[in-house]
Design a protein around this motif. Structure first.
Motif, PDB file in Angstrom:
ATOM      1  N   TRP A 169      10.841   9.455  -2.867  1.00 11.89           N
ATOM      2  CA  TRP A 169       9.613  10.195  -2.575  1.00 11.89           C
ATOM      3  C   TRP A 169       9.785  11.685  -2.817  1.00 11.89           C
ATOM      4  CZ3 TRP A 169       4.664   9.025  -2.096  1.00 11.89           C
ATOM      5  CH2 TRP A 169       4.330   7.678  -1.962  1.00 11.89           C
ATOM      6  N   TYR A 202       8.268   2.490  -7.174  1.00 10.63           N
ATOM      7  CA  TYR A 202       9.520   2.341  -6.427  1.00 10.63           C
ATOM      8  C   TYR A 202       9.940   0.873  -6.373  1.00 10.63           C
ATOM      9  CZ  TYR A 202      12.534   1.693  -2.371  1.00 10.63           C
ATOM     10  OH  TYR A 202      13.551   1.287  -1.545  1.00 10.63           O
ATOM     11  N   PHE A 231       4.960  14.880 -15.308  1.00 11.28           N
ATOM     12  CA  PHE A 231       5.898  13.787 -15.047  1.00 11.28           C
ATOM     13  C   PHE A 231       6.835  13.548 -16.211  1.00 11.28           C
ATOM     14  CE2 PHE A 231       3.149  12.968 -11.501  1.00 11.28           C
ATOM     15  CZ  PHE A 231       4.067  12.599 -10.532  1.00 11.28           C
ATOM     16  N   LYS A 289      14.695  11.583 -13.374  1.00 14.01           N
ATOM     17  CA  LYS A 289      14.382  10.500 -12.441  1.00 14.01           C
ATOM     18  C   LYS A 289      15.223   9.267 -12.752  1.00 14.01           C
ATOM     19  CE  LYS A 289      10.557   8.321 -10.088  1.00 14.01           C
ATOM     20  NZ  LYS A 289       9.108   8.316  -9.936  1.00 14.01           N
ATOM     21  N   SER A 338       9.460  12.096  -6.429  1.00 15.45           N
ATOM     22  CA  SER A 338       8.054  11.860  -6.772  1.00 15.45           C
ATOM     23  C   SER A 338       7.193  13.055  -6.381  1.00 15.45           C
ATOM     24  CB  SER A 338       7.536  10.598  -6.078  1.00 15.45           C
ATOM     25  OG  SER A 338       8.193   9.458  -6.581  1.00 15.45           O
ATOM     26  N   ALA A 378       3.020   5.578  -6.643  1.00 10.64           N
ATOM     27  CA  ALA A 378       4.425   5.746  -6.281  1.00 10.64           C
ATOM     28  C   ALA A 378       5.036   4.494  -5.658  1.00 10.64           C
ATOM     29  CB  ALA A 378       4.590   6.945  -5.348  1.00 10.64           C
TER      30      ALA A 378
END
Length: 141
Positions: free
Chosen positions: A82, A58, A117, A124, A85, A54
């Motif tokens: 987050w 980012y 995901f 996202k 995520s 992660a």
């Protein structure tokens, strides 16, 4: 000279795709080692793999895709990133637990992680593009 908005959007989407691909390779590698080599339970291996990947995801998205080099905002960028995520982690962990129980095979656990995901991928991108890393001059149009 500034790119037209449509071209800039395509460029960001392509960059996001490239970062996502790198993140997938990294996550899958950690997941394979943790689950397939070290023999960790699927859920534990998934949590570790996602959390380890992660931070670079980012940073790469922020800097490389959205070209942000200013100060990081905890409330506007880091916490929402987050949170999303963690939503992906929750979805993938449920699927990983089911795959681990049903097949007990690294390929099944890795596919379950990807499915969790993958289902959230477009959301996202929109979150990053329209909220987290949006610039005032781009959101006004």
């Amino acid at each position: 000279m500034k790119q037209p908005l449509r071209t800039a959007l395509r460029t960001r989407l392509a960059g996001f795709g490239a970062v996502s691909l790198g993140t997938v390779v990294f996550t899958q590698g950690v997941l394979f080692v943790a689950y397939g080599v070290l023999g960790w339970p699927g859920v534990v291996a998934n949590v570790v793999a996602v959390c380890v990947a992660a931070l670079p995801a980012y940073l790469a998205n922020r800097r490389w895709v959205w070209r942000r080099a200013d100060r990081h905002s905890v409330s506007r960028e880091i916490l929402p990133f987050w949170a999303y995520s963690l939503a992906g982690l929750a979805a993938s962990t449920v699927l990983v637990a089911l795959a681990d129980r049903a097949w007990d095979a690294p390929v099944a656990v890795m596919a379950a992680n990807l499915a969790g995901f993958g289902a959230l991928w477009i959301g996202k991108f929109l979150l990053l593009d329209r909220v987290l890393f949006a610039r005032d001059d781009e959101t006004a149009s």
